[in-house]
Design a protein around this motif. Structure first.
Motif, PDB file in Angstrom:
ATOM      1  N   THR A 198       0.817  -1.219   0.000  1.00 52.66           N
ATOM      2  CA  THR A 198       0.000   0.000   0.000  1.00 52.66           C
ATOM      3  C   THR A 198       0.848   1.265   0.000  1.00 52.66           C
ATOM      4  OG1 THR A 198      -0.211  -0.186   2.423  1.00 52.66           O
ATOM      5  CG2 THR A 198      -2.010  -1.066   1.079  1.00 52.66           C
ATOM      6  N   ARG A 199       2.159   1.133  -0.214  1.00 54.90           N
ATOM      7  CA  ARG A 199       3.007   2.324  -0.306  1.00 54.90           C
ATOM      8  C   ARG A 199       2.673   3.113  -1.566  1.00 54.90           C
ATOM      9  NH1 ARG A 199       8.679  -0.787   0.716  1.00 54.90           N
ATOM     10  NH2 ARG A 199       7.813  -1.939  -1.050  1.00 54.90           N
ATOM     11  N   GLY A 200       2.959   4.416  -1.522  1.00 53.31           N
ATOM     12  CA  GLY A 200       2.788   5.231  -2.708  1.00 53.31           C
ATOM     13  C   GLY A 200       1.405   5.837  -2.824  1.00 53.31           C
ATOM     14  N   SER A 201       1.093   6.317  -3.994  1.00 50.75           N
ATOM     15  CA  SER A 201      -0.183   6.986  -4.255  1.00 50.75           C
ATOM     16  C   SER A 201      -1.320   5.976  -4.270  1.00 50.75           C
ATOM     17  CB  SER A 201      -0.130   7.703  -5.605  1.00 50.75           C
ATOM     18  OG  SER A 201      -1.423   8.023  -6.059  1.00 50.75           O
ATOM     19  N   ARG A 202      -2.341   6.217  -3.469  1.00 52.74           N
ATOM     20  CA  ARG A 202      -3.492   5.316  -3.443  1.00 52.74           C
ATOM     21  C   ARG A 202      -4.259   5.362  -4.759  1.00 52.74           C
ATOM     22  NH1 ARG A 202      -6.208   6.076   2.573  1.00 52.74           N
ATOM     23  NH2 ARG A 202      -4.285   5.860   3.759  1.00 52.74           N
ATOM     24  N   ALA A 203      -4.408   6.557  -5.311  1.00 51.36           N
ATOM     25  CA  ALA A 203      -5.152   6.684  -6.568  1.00 51.36           C
ATOM     26  C   ALA A 203      -4.444   5.936  -7.692  1.00 51.36           C
ATOM     27  CB  ALA A 203      -5.328   8.155  -6.929  1.00 51.36           C
ATOM     28  N   SER A 204      -3.124   6.086  -7.746  1.00 48.86           N
ATOM     29  CA  SER A 204      -2.355   5.392  -8.770  1.00 48.86           C
ATOM     30  C   SER A 204      -2.461   3.883  -8.598  1.00 48.86           C
ATOM     31  CB  SER A 204      -0.893   5.826  -8.690  1.00 48.86           C
ATOM     32  OG  SER A 204      -0.088   5.067  -9.578  1.00 48.86           O
ATOM     33  N   ALA A 234      -2.762   8.105 -17.117  1.00 43.11           N
ATOM     34  CA  ALA A 234      -2.306   8.203 -15.737  1.00 43.11           C
ATOM     35  C   ALA A 234      -1.077   9.095 -15.597  1.00 43.11           C
ATOM     36  CB  ALA A 234      -1.993   6.807 -15.194  1.00 43.11           C
ATOM     37  N   ALA A 235      -0.324   9.260 -16.670  1.00 46.06           N
ATOM     38  CA  ALA A 235       0.871  10.105 -16.616  1.00 46.06           C
ATOM     39  C   ALA A 235       0.540  11.562 -16.315  1.00 46.06           C
ATOM     40  CB  ALA A 235       1.642  10.012 -17.933  1.00 46.06           C
ATOM     41  N   GLN A 236      -0.730  11.947 -16.561  1.00 40.94           N
ATOM     42  CA  GLN A 236      -1.134  13.334 -16.353  1.00 40.94           C
ATOM     43  C   GLN A 236      -1.750  13.570 -14.977  1.00 40.94           C
ATOM     44  OE1 GLN A 236       0.023  14.950 -18.969  1.00 40.94           O
ATOM     45  NE2 GLN A 236       0.455  12.920 -19.803  1.00 40.94           N
ATOM     46  N   THR A 237      -1.890  12.534 -14.168  1.00 38.00           N
ATOM     47  CA  THR A 237      -2.545  12.679 -12.876  1.00 38.00           C
ATOM     48  C   THR A 237      -1.619  13.356 -11.870  1.00 38.00           C
ATOM     49  OG1 THR A 237      -1.791  10.503 -12.128  1.00 38.00           O
ATOM     50  CG2 THR A 237      -3.928  10.603 -13.284  1.00 38.00           C
ATOM     51  N   PRO A 238      -2.199  13.971 -10.823  1.00 37.07           N
ATOM     52  CA  PRO A 238      -1.363  14.636  -9.815  1.00 37.07           C
ATOM     53  C   PRO A 238      -0.340  13.707  -9.165  1.00 37.07           C
ATOM     54  CG  PRO A 238      -3.639  15.324  -9.578  1.00 37.07           C
ATOM     55  CD  PRO A 238      -3.631  14.227 -10.599  1.00 37.07           C
ATOM     56  N   SER A 239      -0.708  12.463  -8.934  1.00 34.86           N
ATOM     57  CA  SER A 239       0.230  11.557  -8.278  1.00 34.86           C
ATOM     58  C   SER A 239       1.421  11.250  -9.185  1.00 34.86           C
ATOM     59  CB  SER A 239      -0.472  10.263  -7.866  1.00 34.86           C
ATOM     60  OG  SER A 239      -1.050   9.618  -8.980  1.00 34.86           O
ATOM     61  N   ALA A 240       1.178  11.107 -10.482  1.00 34.13           N
ATOM     62  CA  ALA A 240       2.278  10.856 -11.404  1.00 34.13           C
ATOM     63  C   ALA A 240       3.185  12.074 -11.531  1.00 34.13           C
ATOM     64  CB  ALA A 240       1.740  10.454 -12.769  1.00 34.13           C
ATOM     65  N   GLU A 242       3.643  14.398  -9.262  1.00 34.07           N
ATOM     66  CA  GLU A 242       4.397  14.514  -8.016  1.00 34.07           C
ATOM     67  C   GLU A 242       5.500  13.461  -7.940  1.00 34.07           C
ATOM     68  OE1 GLU A 242       5.767  15.267  -4.078  1.00 34.07           O
ATOM     69  OE2 GLU A 242       4.938  16.465  -5.719  1.00 34.07           O
ATOM     70  N   GLY A 243       5.209  12.255  -8.356  1.00 33.51           N
ATOM     71  CA  GLY A 243       6.222  11.202  -8.324  1.00 33.51           C
ATOM     72  C   GLY A 243       7.418  11.538  -9.191  1.00 33.51           C
ATOM     73  N   ARG A 244       7.169  12.046 -10.385  1.00 28.02           N
ATOM     74  CA  ARG A 244       8.273  12.423 -11.279  1.00 28.02           C
ATOM     75  C   ARG A 244       9.054  13.598 -10.703  1.00 28.02           C
ATOM     76  NH1 ARG A 244       4.293  11.546 -15.245  1.00 28.02           N
ATOM     77  NH2 ARG A 244       3.949  13.799 -15.465  1.00 28.02           N
ATOM     78  N   PRO A 253       8.460  12.024  -2.052  1.00 28.27           N
ATOM     79  CA  PRO A 253       7.185  12.515  -2.608  1.00 28.27           C
ATOM     80  C   PRO A 253       6.186  12.817  -1.499  1.00 28.27           C
ATOM     81  CG  PRO A 253       7.343  10.149  -2.867  1.00 28.27           C
ATOM     82  CD  PRO A 253       8.668  10.599  -2.328  1.00 28.27           C
ATOM     83  N   VAL A 254       5.264  13.714  -1.810  1.00 26.91           N
ATOM     84  CA  VAL A 254       4.181  14.055  -0.904  1.00 26.91           C
ATOM     85  C   VAL A 254       2.870  13.676  -1.596  1.00 26.91           C
ATOM     86  CG1 VAL A 254       2.989  15.881   0.373  1.00 26.91           C
ATOM     87  CG2 VAL A 254       5.492  15.948   0.115  1.00 26.91           C
ATOM     88  N   TRP A 255       2.234  12.615  -1.117  1.00 35.04           N
ATOM     89  CA  TRP A 255       1.014  12.142  -1.759  1.00 35.04           C
ATOM     90  C   TRP A 255      -0.188  12.839  -1.139  1.00 35.04           C
ATOM     91  CZ3 TRP A 255       3.065  10.101  -5.693  1.00 35.04           C
ATOM     92  CH2 TRP A 255       4.177   9.264  -5.600  1.00 35.04           C
ATOM     93  N   THR A 256      -1.078  13.333  -1.974  1.00 36.88           N
ATOM     94  CA  THR A 256      -2.271  14.023  -1.492  1.00 36.88           C
ATOM     95  C   THR A 256      -3.531  13.171  -1.624  1.00 36.88           C
ATOM     96  OG1 THR A 256      -2.591  15.066  -3.669  1.00 36.88           O
ATOM     97  CG2 THR A 256      -1.294  16.289  -2.012  1.00 36.88           C
ATOM     98  N   ASP A 257      -3.413  11.958  -2.180  1.00 37.64           N
ATOM     99  CA  ASP A 257      -4.598  11.115  -2.368  1.00 37.64           C
ATOM    100  C   ASP A 257      -4.601   9.965  -1.364  1.00 37.64           C
ATOM    101  OD1 ASP A 257      -2.689   9.323  -3.368  1.00 37.64           O
ATOM    102  OD2 ASP A 257      -3.037   9.985  -5.422  1.00 37.64           O
TER     103      ASP A 257
END
Length: 257
Positions: A198-204, A234-240, A242-244, A253-257
């Motif tokens: 469950t690490r990383g962006s939940r939305a991704s 998905a490359a255009q999503t906020p989580s992507a 932020e990850g890049r 990274p700071v995940w907001t989802d």
């Protein structure tokens, strides 16, 4: 979370734990039990939790369909029961959370189907897995669907035709479970695997899980067609983004989802 008769549900530390609670009936899956499990997974999906753990109370994980319920049904009634069971299995695959099966004991027939339908599975050394219809009078047609996709054709044929119990270490070797640990280490192992998954962006991760199931078992060209379109979007999503950015800027990274 709703109150249930056959299911225990707790929500803590971003994890929903759904526990089948019919130990006197070996957690067999009656229509009412399946209905409650389906409801619990729908609630968990909408809860904002990061992960779900599915377990069973008592000595058995799940013995599969409740034969008392099945025996009382005609053709349409059994079809309704199996359709509900299928809805549950497909829901487990479609919820945005990572779902881990916590298998402490025997998982047979539709109980084995539950394990195979979860994203990940951790088993105690004393657990066992079987599709027992092969040595009885009602073949395990629907349980074989996700089991086949987990372990492959030859191993499926062995399980389905012999009906024999497969021990936990064999199930791990065949790919039905991810990890086998001593019984006293089961809960820490489940929690550790869930934490890593469950690490990383939940939305991704939610889109990733759903896309994996969408492309599995499709011809390679079709699988790539699905994956390319989803990954491009998905490359255009906020989580992507932020990850890049975090990677390029050499920061966490700071995940907001």
């Amino acid at each position: 979370m709703a109150d249930y008769q056959h299911v225990l549900v707790t929500h803590a530390d971003d994890v929903v734990r759904i526990t089948m609670n019919r130990p006197a009936r070996r957690n067999s899956l009656s229509f009412e039990h399946l209905t409650e499990l389906l409801g619990a997974f729908h609630e968990a999906a909408a809860s904002g939790a990061a992960g779900i753990v599915l377990g069973g109370a008592g000595p058995v994980f799940s013995a599969g369909h409740d034969f008392g319920d099945v025996a009382a049904r005609d053709l349409d009634g059994v079809r309704e029961l199996l359709t509900l069971c299928t809805d549950l299995m497909r829901t487990i695959e479609s919820v945005p959370q990572v779902v881990v099966a916590r298998v402490h004991g025997l998982a047979t027939a539709a109980g084995c189907q539950l394990v195979a339908s979860c994203d990940l599975a951790v088993a105690a050394e004393g657990a066992g897995f079987a599709l027992p219809g092969g040595k009885a009078g009602w073949f395990c047609h629907t349980p074989a669907v996700p089991v086949a996709r987990a372990i492959g054709r030859k191993r499926l044929m062995e399980m389905a035709l012999t009906g024999d119990v497969v021990d936990a270490r064999t199930a791990e070797r065949w790919g039905l479970v991810n990890q086998v640990v001593p019984g006293e280490e089961l809960d820490p192992a489940v929690d550790a695997l869930l934490a890593r998954a469950t690490r990383g962006s939940r939305a991704s991760k939610a889109v990733g899980k759903q896309t994996l199931y969408a492309q599995l078992d499709r011809p390679e060209a079709d699988a790539y067609a699905i994956a390319v379109e989803v990954m491009a979007a998905a490359a255009q999503t906020p989580s992507a983004v932020e990850g890049r950015a975090a990677f390029l800027e050499k920061r966490a990274p700071v995940w907001t989802d």
